[in-house]
Write a protein that holds these residues in place. Structure first.
Motif, PDB file in Angstrom:
ATOM      1  N   GLU A   1       0.739  -1.267  -0.020  1.00  0.00           N
ATOM      2  CA  GLU A   1       0.003   0.068  -0.126  1.00  0.00           C
ATOM      3  C   GLU A   1       0.861   0.932   0.070  1.00  0.00           C
ATOM      4  O   GLU A   1       0.535   2.312  -0.478  1.00  0.00           O
ATOM      5  N   SER A   2       2.022   1.314   0.532  1.00  0.00           N
ATOM      6  CA  SER A   2       2.926   2.329   0.557  1.00  0.00           C
ATOM      7  C   SER A   2       3.400   2.897  -0.774  1.00  0.00           C
ATOM      8  O   SER A   2       4.030   3.930  -0.824  1.00  0.00           O
ATOM      9  N   GLY A   3       3.191   1.880  -1.751  1.00  0.00           N
ATOM     10  CA  GLY A   3       3.932   2.282  -2.839  1.00  0.00           C
ATOM     11  C   GLY A   3       5.153   1.585  -3.101  1.00  0.00           C
ATOM     12  O   GLY A   3       5.693   1.553  -4.270  1.00  0.00           O
ATOM     13  N   TYR A   4       5.762   1.156  -2.122  1.00  0.00           N
ATOM     14  CA  TYR A   4       7.035   0.436  -2.146  1.00  0.00           C
ATOM     15  C   TYR A   4       6.593  -1.135  -2.537  1.00  0.00           C
ATOM     16  O   TYR A   4       5.608  -1.751  -2.201  1.00  0.00           O
ATOM     17  N   THR A   5       7.741  -2.019  -2.839  1.00  0.00           N
ATOM     18  CA  THR A   5       7.404  -3.291  -3.245  1.00  0.00           C
ATOM     19  C   THR A   5       8.083  -4.074  -2.165  1.00  0.00           C
ATOM     20  O   THR A   5       8.746  -3.602  -1.301  1.00  0.00           O
ATOM     21  N   LYS A   6       7.647  -5.456  -1.956  1.00  0.00           N
ATOM     22  CA  LYS A   6       8.245  -6.245  -0.828  1.00  0.00           C
ATOM     23  C   LYS A   6       9.774  -6.223  -1.079  1.00  0.00           C
ATOM     24  O   LYS A   6      10.335  -6.327  -0.006  1.00  0.00           O
ATOM     25  N   GLU A   7      10.248  -6.442  -2.351  1.00  0.00           N
ATOM     26  CA  GLU A   7      11.704  -6.535  -2.378  1.00  0.00           C
ATOM     27  C   GLU A   7      12.409  -5.251  -1.755  1.00  0.00           C
ATOM     28  O   GLU A   7      13.613  -5.456  -1.194  1.00  0.00           O
ATOM     29  N   GLU A   8      11.883  -4.157  -1.961  1.00  0.00           N
ATOM     30  CA  GLU A   8      12.440  -2.863  -1.534  1.00  0.00           C
ATOM     31  C   GLU A   8      12.519  -2.804   0.096  1.00  0.00           C
ATOM     32  O   GLU A   8      13.445  -2.671   0.828  1.00  0.00           O
ATOM     33  N   MET A   9      11.321  -3.470   0.393  1.00  0.00           N
ATOM     34  CA  MET A   9      11.370  -3.191   2.048  1.00  0.00           C
ATOM     35  C   MET A   9      12.038  -4.411   2.717  1.00  0.00           C
ATOM     36  O   MET A   9      12.540  -4.362   3.739  1.00  0.00           O
ATOM     37  N   LYS A  10      12.260  -5.242   2.010  1.00  0.00           N
ATOM     38  CA  LYS A  10      13.397  -6.490   2.418  1.00  0.00           C
ATOM     39  C   LYS A  10      14.688  -5.666   2.610  1.00  0.00           C
ATOM     40  O   LYS A  10      15.342  -5.876   3.565  1.00  0.00           O
ATOM     41  N   MET A  11      15.173  -4.886   1.718  1.00  0.00           N
ATOM     42  CA  MET A  11      16.257  -4.242   1.961  1.00  0.00           C
ATOM     43  C   MET A  11      16.098  -3.185   3.317  1.00  0.00           C
ATOM     44  O   MET A  11      17.226  -3.132   3.900  1.00  0.00           O
ATOM     45  N   VAL A  12      15.208  -2.708   3.393  1.00  0.00           N
ATOM     46  CA  VAL A  12      14.922  -1.685   4.457  1.00  0.00           C
ATOM     47  C   VAL A  12      15.082  -2.508   5.884  1.00  0.00           C
ATOM     48  O   VAL A  12      15.873  -2.277   6.540  1.00  0.00           O
ATOM     49  N   ASN A  13      14.207  -3.771   6.013  1.00  0.00           N
ATOM     50  CA  ASN A  13      14.168  -4.319   7.080  1.00  0.00           C
ATOM     51  C   ASN A  13      15.461  -5.270   7.491  1.00  0.00           C
ATOM     52  O   ASN A  13      15.837  -5.275   8.679  1.00  0.00           O
ATOM     53  N   GLU A  14      15.762  -6.015   6.445  1.00  0.00           N
ATOM     54  CA  GLU A  14      16.961  -7.014   6.742  1.00  0.00           C
ATOM     55  C   GLU A  14      18.259  -6.016   7.100  1.00  0.00           C
ATOM     56  O   GLU A  14      19.084  -6.662   7.749  1.00  0.00           O
ATOM     57  N   THR A  15      18.503  -5.081   6.283  1.00  0.00           N
ATOM     58  CA  THR A  15      19.346  -4.160   6.585  1.00  0.00           C
ATOM     59  C   THR A  15      19.761  -3.797   8.133  1.00  0.00           C
ATOM     60  O   THR A  15      20.752  -4.081   8.839  1.00  0.00           O
ATOM     61  N   ARG A  16      18.416  -3.483   8.639  1.00  0.00           N
ATOM     62  CA  ARG A  16      18.581  -3.075   9.986  1.00  0.00           C
ATOM     63  C   ARG A  16      18.805  -4.404  11.064  1.00  0.00           C
ATOM     64  O   ARG A  16      19.720  -4.174  11.892  1.00  0.00           O
ATOM     65  N   LYS A  17      18.221  -5.273  10.521  1.00  0.00           N
ATOM     66  CA  LYS A  17      18.399  -6.531  11.376  1.00  0.00           C
ATOM     67  C   LYS A  17      19.656  -7.159  11.288  1.00  0.00           C
ATOM     68  O   LYS A  17      20.227  -7.480  12.397  1.00  0.00           O
ATOM     69  N   ILE A  18      20.279  -7.104  10.067  1.00  0.00           N
ATOM     70  CA  ILE A  18      21.617  -7.655  10.042  1.00  0.00           C
ATOM     71  C   ILE A  18      22.764  -6.644  10.800  1.00  0.00           C
ATOM     72  O   ILE A  18      23.543  -7.060  11.389  1.00  0.00           O
ATOM     73  N   MET A  19      22.282  -5.492  10.571  1.00  0.00           N
ATOM     74  CA  MET A  19      23.413  -4.420  11.266  1.00  0.00           C
ATOM     75  C   MET A  19      23.139  -4.131  12.653  1.00  0.00           C
ATOM     76  O   MET A  19      23.736  -3.353  13.284  1.00  0.00           O
ATOM     77  N   GLU A  20      22.200  -4.811  13.200  1.00  0.00           N
ATOM     78  CA  GLU A  20      21.586  -4.746  14.518  1.00  0.00           C
ATOM     79  C   GLU A  20      21.516  -3.017  15.009  1.00  0.00           C
ATOM     80  O   GLU A  20      22.090  -2.741  15.936  1.00  0.00           O
ATOM     81  N   ASP A  21      20.699  -2.234  14.097  1.00  0.00           N
ATOM     82  CA  ASP A  21      20.503  -1.067  14.205  1.00  0.00           C
ATOM     83  C   ASP A  21      19.333  -0.342  13.721  1.00  0.00           C
ATOM     84  O   ASP A  21      19.326  -0.286  12.446  1.00  0.00           O
ATOM     85  N   ASP A  22      18.431  -0.416  14.391  1.00  0.00           N
ATOM     86  CA  ASP A  22      16.846   0.181  13.732  1.00  0.00           C
ATOM     87  C   ASP A  22      16.827   1.481  13.328  1.00  0.00           C
ATOM     88  O   ASP A  22      16.008   2.159  12.688  1.00  0.00           O
ATOM     89  N   SER A  23      18.028   2.281  13.566  1.00  0.00           N
ATOM     90  CA  SER A  23      17.980   3.720  13.595  1.00  0.00           C
ATOM     91  C   SER A  23      18.481   4.028  11.921  1.00  0.00           C
ATOM     92  O   SER A  23      18.293   5.083  11.334  1.00  0.00           O
ATOM     93  N   ILE A  24      18.923   2.901  11.529  1.00  0.00           N
ATOM     94  CA  ILE A  24      19.469   3.268  10.062  1.00  0.00           C
ATOM     95  C   ILE A  24      18.298   3.398   9.051  1.00  0.00           C
ATOM     96  O   ILE A  24      17.521   2.670   8.884  1.00  0.00           O
ATOM     97  N   GLN A  25      18.195   4.588   8.433  1.00  0.00           N
ATOM     98  CA  GLN A  25      17.184   4.874   7.299  1.00  0.00           C
ATOM     99  C   GLN A  25      17.560   4.167   6.022  1.00  0.00           C
ATOM    100  O   GLN A  25      18.709   4.584   5.751  1.00  0.00           O
ATOM    101  N   VAL A  26      16.550   3.460   5.093  1.00  0.00           N
ATOM    102  CA  VAL A  26      16.902   3.014   3.943  1.00  0.00           C
ATOM    103  C   VAL A  26      16.023   3.516   3.054  1.00  0.00           C
ATOM    104  O   VAL A  26      14.690   3.087   3.367  1.00  0.00           O
ATOM    105  N   SER A  27      16.272   3.998   2.021  1.00  0.00           N
ATOM    106  CA  SER A  27      15.370   4.531   0.955  1.00  0.00           C
ATOM    107  C   SER A  27      15.644   3.755  -0.394  1.00  0.00           C
ATOM    108  O   SER A  27      16.451   4.017  -0.916  1.00  0.00           O
ATOM    109  N   PRO A  28      14.755   2.679  -0.758  1.00  0.00           N
ATOM    110  CA  PRO A  28      15.370   1.783  -1.810  1.00  0.00           C
ATOM    111  C   PRO A  28      14.448   1.961  -2.891  1.00  0.00           C
ATOM    112  O   PRO A  28      13.119   2.059  -3.128  1.00  0.00           O
ATOM    113  N   THR A  29      14.927   1.684  -4.201  1.00  0.00           N
ATOM    114  CA  THR A  29      14.079   1.338  -5.461  1.00  0.00           C
ATOM    115  C   THR A  29      14.819   0.052  -6.210  1.00  0.00           C
ATOM    116  O   THR A  29      15.985   0.222  -6.231  1.00  0.00           O
TER     117      THR A  29
END
Ligand code: A2P
Length: 341
Positions: A208-236
């Motif tokens: 619904e946000s206009g992003y794709t699931k693939e893009e959101m994987k990059m947002v959420n997985e980056t934060r989980k692997i890097m153990e830092d939820d403060s990292i902002q990721v803007s993907p295309t």
């Protein structure tokens, strides 16, 4: 419970697929101590064989009872198969290393890139998730930068090869390319549009946000692997007509002052990364150079001319190897290594 042994029984689920076939090849290449290889796929593949250490091994149909005496089960047959069979394999005592998105964001499931967060595997993992291909190659470059400069924000655009979609997509690009060059009409079965001679800004489903699931994987997985939820990721995320290796344009904004020349030095010693950055000599990472290789290539490292404390670079990695099969085998190696030490 995994025990130290001379050899391990390894099941590869999806062994006939683009990633699964590489899992088998990489187990052999890296001399992983395999006592018995069990290639699993759908009933369609019964009668086929995979070659392991020069010998044909019959492909078996994936079933509930496929995991007796299996130590490691490497899954790459899609999320639906993983959701059903990974828990069955784990209950049978196998360590599951799952390449699908099925469990990646579950709290108790480690999401591991061995060069970045090896400690996350835990002591008694049932299921370990292999991250998304685009995320793996990006975090290899981001981790050393984050440790030294604290990353605030990442803007990333991907140029993803068709092999990430699987064997059928490789065939679709090949067939469509022949068709277009011959002036014939082309059929699109795997992608919603023609992929030959085109770029499609649509990977996985739209949210619904206009992003794709693939893009959101990059947002959420980056934060989980890097153990830092403060990292902002803007993907295309974009699918491009390339067979193997994903490319990414990455802009990184940091808390501390950062200079491209220091990033170049820093990444030169980053595990899993190879800096290819000599623009004067026309040397920069290319998909055709990264394909079928293990290293993730980083180049075009430069200061952001529009912003202080920000750099740009270009990251290229083989999505089927480091982005999938190699990372999975490295996780298995990590577990064996930990039992030895
Ligand atoms: P099969 O070749 O028998 O269809 P790719 O990612 O290249 O498309 O490969 C997908 C892999 O997952 C293949 O090995 C495929 O086997 C396997 N696979 C797909 N669906 C199933 C299923 N329902 N049960 C077992 N394996 C499956």
């Amino acid at each position: 419970m995994l025990k130290l042994k001379d050899g391990y029984n390894v099941a590869v689920v999806g062994a006939t697929g683009a990633v699964g076939s590489r899992m088998t090849a990489i187990l052999e290449e890296r001399k992983f101590p395999v006592a018995k290889l069990v290639p699993l796929a759908s009933a369609r593949s019964v009668g086929k064989t995979v070659t392991f250490r020069g010998k044909p091994v019959p492909v078996q149909e994936l079933r509930d009872d496929s995991f007796q005496d299996i130590d490691f089960a490497l899954f790459s047959a899609g999320a639906t198969v993983s959701k059903k069979f990974a828990p069955i394999a784990a209950r049978a005592g196998a360590v599951v290393i799952d390449n699908s998105s099925a469990f990646r964001m579950e709290k108790n499931v480690p999401l591991v890139v061995p060069e970045v967060n090896p400690h996350a595997v835990g002591d008694d993992p049932g299921i370990i998730s292999n991250p998304n291909c685009s995320t793996i190659q990006m975090v290899l470059a981001l981790k050393p930068i984050h440790d030294k400069y604290r990353i605030k924000r990442v803007v990333v655009s991907t140029y993803q090869s068709v092999s990430g979609t699987g064997q059928k997509a490789i065939e679709e690009l090949r067939d469509q390319s022949h068709g277009v060059l011959a002036g014939q009409p082309v059929a699109s079965k795997v992608y919603p549009h023609q992929i030959a001679f085109n770029c499609i800004p649509h990977i996985d489903e739209f949210l619904e946000s206009g992003y794709t699931k693939e893009e959101m994987k990059m947002v959420n997985e980056t934060r989980k692997i890097m153990e830092d939820d403060s990292i902002q990721v803007s993907p295309t995320a974009v699918r491009v007509p390339v067979f193997f290796a994903h490319s990414e344009s990455v802009n990184v904004e940091t808390e501390k002052a950062i200079l491209a020349e220091d990033v170049k030095k820093l990444l030169s010693s980053a595990p899993g990364v190879k800096v290819v950055d000599a623009p004067d000599l026309k040397q920069y990472p290319l998909a055709i150079d990264a394909a079928h290789k293990d290293a993730v290539l980083v180049g075009r490292i430069r200061n952001d001319i529009s912003k202080e404390r920000a750099v740009n670079f270009w990251v290229v990695g083989d999505n089927l190897r480091k982005g999938a099969a190699l990372n999975a085998v490295q996780i298995a190696e990590l577990l064996v290594q930990r039992m030895k030490s």
